[in-house]
Design an enzyme around this catalytic site. Structure first.
Site, PDB file in Angstrom:
ATOM      1  N   TYR A   1       0.834  -1.200   0.000  1.00 39.74           N
ATOM      2  CA  TYR A   1       0.000   0.000   0.000  1.00 39.74           C
ATOM      3  C   TYR A   1       0.870   1.252   0.000  1.00 39.74           C
ATOM      4  CZ  TYR A   1      -3.816   3.162   1.247  1.00 39.74           C
ATOM      5  OH  TYR A   1      -4.730   4.170   1.244  1.00 39.74           O
TER       6      TYR A   1
ATOM      7  N   LYS B   1       0.963   4.056  -3.082  1.00 42.35           N
ATOM      8  CA  LYS B   1       0.582   5.453  -2.874  1.00 42.35           C
ATOM      9  C   LYS B   1       1.758   6.405  -3.100  1.00 42.35           C
ATOM     10  CE  LYS B   1      -3.776   4.879  -2.085  1.00 42.35           C
ATOM     11  NZ  LYS B   1      -4.774   5.373  -3.066  1.00 42.35           N
TER      12      LYS B   1
END
Length: 244
Positions: free
Chosen positions: A149, A153
């Site tokens: 994640y 991002k």
């Protein structure tokens, strides 16, 4: 700000739940012509039943060609919010190639894919548009068990800067919002246990998690002409998390 949205066409990915749904309904309230796309047909159906004026389209953003066909068929837009995303939580030593591939496909490649189509139409139609990519505080800080994640991002922030650089000469602004944990329906479930929430809350100077409307308000600002000289930034909505 509300006058800017009247009659404007805005596309929102992942627009039928959480931050996306909150954004779609607020844009509708302020007079925008909104199109919500998602891979969740039942949730889109519920959204359409509640707000008949909001247009919806079902697409799996992992499917590159299908996404291009559907987004292209929707016409030109004044604004785009790349909100769709997935959060796969795995420790570094247990992270899998499949998790990495899914995270990159949805969180990063889909942003590039949808934005290419929308931006080209903005340029063709001489639209001074705005694109907002929903990133995360995880792009700038290490979070335990968030390897893929955090990586995805961070990539969103990077491509946003390049998009701002290359699209700026056409009058198109590109920014990200970088929220902390937000109390969506899923957020309430994830952070309900004190054992999980206490560590995160201890790092947020304001001492609480964010609410959907607090992210929506920032996205609305970045879309509007109130942010006409803001491009290429990553704007935290984190209660001070990144300041510590």
């Amino acid at each position: 700000m509300d006058k800017w949205f009247k009659g404007k066409r805005i596309l929102v990915t992942g627009g039928c739940q959480g931050i996306g749904q909150g954004l779609v309904t607020e844009l509708w309230k302020q007079g925008a012509n909104v199109v919500a796309i998602s891979n969740q047909p039942e949730n889109l159906k519920k959204l359409k039943q509640q707000y008949p004026c909001i247009d919806v389209a079902t697409v799996d953003l992992r499917n590159w060609e299908q996404t291009r066909e559907i987004v292209d068929s929707l016409g030109a837009f004044d604004g785009l919010v790349n909100n769709a995303g997935v959060a796969i939580i795995e420790p570094f030593l247990e992270a899998t190639p499949g998790s990495f591939d899914d995270s990159i496909s949805i969180n990063v490649k889909a942003v590039m894919n949808v934005s290419q189509i929308v931006a080209k139409k903005m340029i063709e139609n001489k639209i001074n548009g705005a694109i907002v990519n929903v990133s995360s505080q995880a792009s700038k800080a290490a979070l335990k068990d968030h390897l893929v994640y955090c990586a995805s991002k961070a990539a969103v922030d990077s491509i946003t800067r390049v998009m701002a650089l290359e699209l700026g000469p056409f009058g198109i602004r590109v920014n990200t919002v970088n929220p902390t944990a937000i109390m969506t329906e899923m957020g309430h479930k994830i952070w309900a246990e004190p054992s999980k929430s206490e560590t995160m809350l201890s790092k947020i100077p304001l001492g609480r998690f964010g609410e959907v409307h607090e992210v929506v308000n920032v996205i609305m600002f970045l879309l509007s002409n109130g942010a006409s000289m803001i491009s290429g930034v990553q704007l935290p909505v984190d209660g001070g998390f990144l300041a510590t």
